[in-house]
Design an enzyme around this catalytic site. Structure first.
Site, PDB file in Angstrom:
ATOM      1  N   ASP A  82     -90.244 -44.377  26.942  1.00 34.05           N
ATOM      2  CA  ASP A  82     -90.014 -42.858  26.670  1.00 34.05           C
ATOM      3  C   ASP A  82     -88.942 -42.494  27.814  1.00 34.05           C
ATOM      4  O   ASP A  82     -87.699 -42.825  27.757  1.00 34.05           O
ATOM      5  CB  ASP A  82     -91.303 -42.365  26.987  1.00 34.05           C
ATOM      6  CG  ASP A  82     -91.443 -41.068  26.112  1.00 34.05           C
ATOM      7  OD1 ASP A  82     -90.922 -40.010  26.261  1.00 34.05           O
ATOM      8  OD2 ASP A  82     -92.552 -41.144  25.298  1.00 34.05           O
ATOM      9  N   HIS A 129     -91.370 -35.245  28.503  1.00 34.80           N
ATOM     10  CA  HIS A 129     -92.031 -36.074  27.361  1.00 34.80           C
ATOM     11  C   HIS A 129     -92.713 -37.279  27.828  1.00 34.80           C
ATOM     12  O   HIS A 129     -93.832 -37.602  27.371  1.00 34.80           O
ATOM     13  CB  HIS A 129     -90.862 -36.565  26.349  1.00 34.80           C
ATOM     14  CG  HIS A 129     -91.758 -36.927  25.087  1.00 34.80           C
ATOM     15  ND1 HIS A 129     -91.595 -37.949  24.735  1.00 34.80           N
ATOM     16  CD2 HIS A 129     -91.946 -35.999  23.898  1.00 34.80           C
ATOM     17  CE1 HIS A 129     -92.483 -38.137  23.222  1.00 34.80           C
ATOM     18  NE2 HIS A 129     -92.444 -36.975  23.007  1.00 34.80           N
ATOM     19  N   SER A 133     -96.327 -37.619  18.541  1.00 36.09           N
ATOM     20  CA  SER A 133     -95.939 -38.261  20.189  1.00 36.09           C
ATOM     21  C   SER A 133     -97.159 -38.210  20.803  1.00 36.09           C
ATOM     22  O   SER A 133     -97.322 -39.225  21.715  1.00 36.09           O
ATOM     23  CB  SER A 133     -94.784 -37.538  20.814  1.00 36.09           C
ATOM     24  OG  SER A 133     -93.570 -37.687  20.373  1.00 36.09           O
TER      25      SER A 133
END
Length: 727
Positions: A113, A187, A507
């Site tokens: 990520d 994220h 996600s």
């Protein structure tokens, strides 16, 4: 001058000359032989037999003539696709998968990520034991990121940026990022803490959703591989990250991104996950956020666990109480302040009902709450109200999730509630008032879960012959750890930071499933990736919290029953997955046979599987019938019968007997032989055959759903496989 670009090159290692001691030296020599100025990016060890490099078109042409060259394709960019979800998935401290797995303490989840914010309390290691001896990874130091920030929870944090730097021809720091594993995007911190964040008490998003934040596997170890950057997310870096994760010894890989519109033999996640699968590592990946149309997903890879996103039984809102005592709690709000607007005048006027002029609102609705019609972008309306002297707004919009930021005291209500509010204002023009109380959270909202509208649907464009997505998990408005350098909300024009943020998407769903897979690996260390996947799929829940079939959101009123093309087998049920009764096991040779039967060339199969030579490929048993825990039958015009053979392994009790129950989709007839499976021993394997016969001619392509369910006669096990038929 010939333009230079980054390419990923696959080589046939059977052609490596004997003088070279390793692949890297051979790759380097090959590159030097075709250019005077070689620019090597990565040499890959596990995921492919090959390397990445910057080449001109002439150099690429020369490389194609080199001994051992298999294929090359240009580097490409990936698409990026909590305080309540553990309870929603029935994970608890008293019984079930959490205590049975010791919360997964010796399992390592590798997250590919945007990095990590290691100082977040979600990565604290209180009470954790020593790091497992199998771990070979490290925490890479850099400016503002000392290796000491890693601990017994966060055990690895390398970063991969060579592909990005080659593509952009610039330094990372020019874009506000740093050449370390530190997360500047947020994220990666969010997804990793969702998978395995430690317990944090008093967590909330600006007063909403307060409670204990924890990951699906709160005591698992985390290794965060930063391959996504603010200004680019390149396949060469993703491949390098997954390559390192395999070397380091992770048990599960979680990846919340995908590459759109690429075939399997050029998809870095498909290629790297094949290598991971062979090493016993399950890869969990997001389906994408391009729904609700069909065939919009990525990561529809047969050997990957592909995850769809669903809603959670929780709502963030503000309560409205009108001057006549009428209460409304259906509106949505995330206004980030503990505010109470008491008996404020409520007004509606056609002159300013569009709420798109701050000047008009200031002149006509100062210190009042305005009703805003759905006439333009709600973000534009929000900005106008925020910049005006109005006290706040109530926006009428059937999309209750339309606002990105609640920058002023405001609520979104449906057209139905809006109609009632309008009538009240019209009847009490001079005296209409409203009291608004923010920071309200409601749990056990019904119905839930439902498939999120944005969640990408199957069939998989890259491989439609295997039913995808596989499973659904919570992905809507998930609260998890965040970075303090990125605002989570705005109060007027002032950005606000928070240790936790609310995000939605596949996600967010993926790390939930990654955590569940890790828990299963902890309980059943002997299970292969396909057996873990099978346990998750065949025990999934197809009913919502009203005990009705799960619905899907797609701008439809009323909502329709969700197809397996939207939710896969259903909502993940961790505790049931721990003891599934039967499992479907799929090995490397079966995946190779599937590729052989699917018109892939020997070079393309070698690129995916890393086989040493075309001669070593065994395509004598080529078959599209994979031993998978789901079915999809796509009928061509002249095709009237399709047959499937499945092998199930008894992981329940000795002497178990199962009887089949068939729910046939529309337009076909399904027969299963035998109708009864009798297992004398544990771990015994038995076969059954499925015949799907079309009963009508095809006038247009239609999708319909059914299921094949094996029921244990003692009532303990229910092993369900979804069936999708296209006729």
């Amino acid at each position: 001058m010939d333009k230079r670009s980054t390419f990923i090159i696959h080589m046939n290692i059977a052609a490596k000359p004997k003088p070279f001691s390793d692949n890297h030296s051979w790759f380097s020599a090959t590159l030097r032989s075709i250019t005077d100025s070689p620019k090597f990016i990565y040499s890959y060890t596990n995921v492919i037999n090959g390397f990445s490099a910057v080449l001109s078109s002439d150099e690429l042409h020369a490389l194609r003539q080199s001994p051992g060259f298999l294929s090359a394709y240009a580097d490409k960019q990936a698409t990026l696709d909590t305080t309540h979800t553990s309870q929603f998935l029935s994970l608890n401290h008293d019984a079930g998968l959490w205590p049975a797995s010791n919360y997964g303490e010796d399992i390592i989840i590798g997250v590919i990520d945007s990095g990590v914010w290691p100082e977040s309390d979600s990565f604290n290691d209180k009470g954790m034991r020593d790091i497992p001896k199998k771990w070979k990874g490290k925490c890479e130091s850099g400016a503002g990121f000392n290796s000491s920030v890693c601990n017994l929870k966060l055990i690895g944090a390398p970063y991969f940026n060579k592909g990005l730097m080659a593509a952009t021809n610039s330094e990372i720091s020019l874009f506000g990022d740093s050449a370390t594993a530190r997360d500047s995007m947020g994220h990666g911190t969010h997804t990793s803490s969702t998978a395995a964040g430690s317990e944090v008490t008093g967590a909330s998003f600006h007063g909403y959703g307060g409670g204990i934040a924890r990951g699906a596997m709160p005591r698992a170890r985390l290794a965060i591989y930063k391959a996504l950057w603010d200004n680019g997310r390149y396949a060469s870096d993703v491949l390098a990250a997954m390559d390192q994760a395999i070397t380091d010894g992770v048990d599960i890989i979680s990846i919340s991104m995908g590459f759109d519109g690429v075939p399997l033999h050029e998809d870095p996640i498909a290629i790297a996950s094949f290598a991971a699968m062979e090493k016993g590592i399950l890869v969990s990946a997001s389906a994408g956020n391009s729904g609700p149309d069909l065939s919009t997903m990525h990561n529809g890879i047969p050997w990957v666990l592909t995850v769809a996103a669903g809603t959670v039984g929780r709502k963030f809102f503000a309560t409205l109480t009108l001057g006549n005592g009428r209460d409304f709690s259906g509106g949505v709000s995330l206004y980030p302040a503990k505010a109470l607007l008491l008996n404020v005048p409520l007004v509606y006027n056609k002159t300013f009902s569009s709420c798109n002029s701050s000047e008009t609102l200031s002149a006509m609705a100062e210190d009042m709450i305005v009703l805003c019609d759905f006439t333009s972008s709600i973000d534009y309306q929000m900005r106008s109200v925020t910049q005006s002297n109005a006290a706040g707004a109530i926006f009428i919009n059937d999309n209750l999730d339309a606002a990105k930021d609640f920058t002023c005291p405001s609520v979104i209500v449906s057209a139905k509630d809006g109609f009632e509010l309008l009538n009240y204002v019209k009847e009490h023009k001079e005296t209409a008032t409203v009291t608004v109380s923010f920071q309200q959270t409601l749990v056990d909202v019904k119905p839930a879960p439902a498939v999120a509208e944005y969640s990408s649907r199957g069939p998989s464009p890259s491989f439609p012959g295997v039913l995808k997505p596989d499973i659904m998990a919570p992905g809507e408005k998930i609260i998890a750890a965040w970075v303090p350098t990125r605002s989570t909300a705005k109060l007027g024009r002032t950005p606000l930071a928070s240790d936790f943020n609310i995000m939605s998407g596949t996600s967010m769903a993926t790390p939930h499933v990654s955590g569940v897979a890790a828990l299963l690996k902890s309980v059943h260390s002997e299970w292969s990736p396909s057996e873990i996947k099978s346990a998750i799929l065949t025990t999934a829940n197809t009913l919502d919290n009203t005990l009705e079939p799960i619905k899907e959101l797609a701008d439809r009123v009323p909502m329709v029953t969700a197809s397996a093309l939207a939710m896969g087998a259903g909502q993940v049920d961790p505790n049931k997955a721990m003891d599934p009764g039967l499992v479907y096991e799929t090995g490397t040779e079966e995946y190779v046979s599937l590729l052989c039967a699917s018109n892939y060339t020997s070079k393309q199969i070698m690129a995916i599987t890393r086989w040493r030579s075309a001669a070593a490929l065994n395509c004598s048993k080529a078959s599209k019938d994979l031993n998978y825990p789901s079915f999809i039958a796509i009928f061509d015009d002249g095709d009237y019968v399709q047959r499937f053979v499945r092998t199930v392994t008894n992981v329940g009790y000795e002497g178990s007997v199962y009887k089949v129950k068939v729910v046939s989709p529309g337009g076909v007839d399904i027969r299963v032989k035998p109708e009864t499976l009798v297992f004398k021993e544990k771990y015994e394997k038995l076969n059954y055959e499925v015949q799907i016969k079309r009963s009508r001619k095809r006038s247009e392509k239609k999708y319909s759903d059914g299921s094949i369910i094996w029921l244990d006669i003692k009532g303990k096990y229910k092993v369900r496989s979804p069936v999708v038929v296209v006729v």
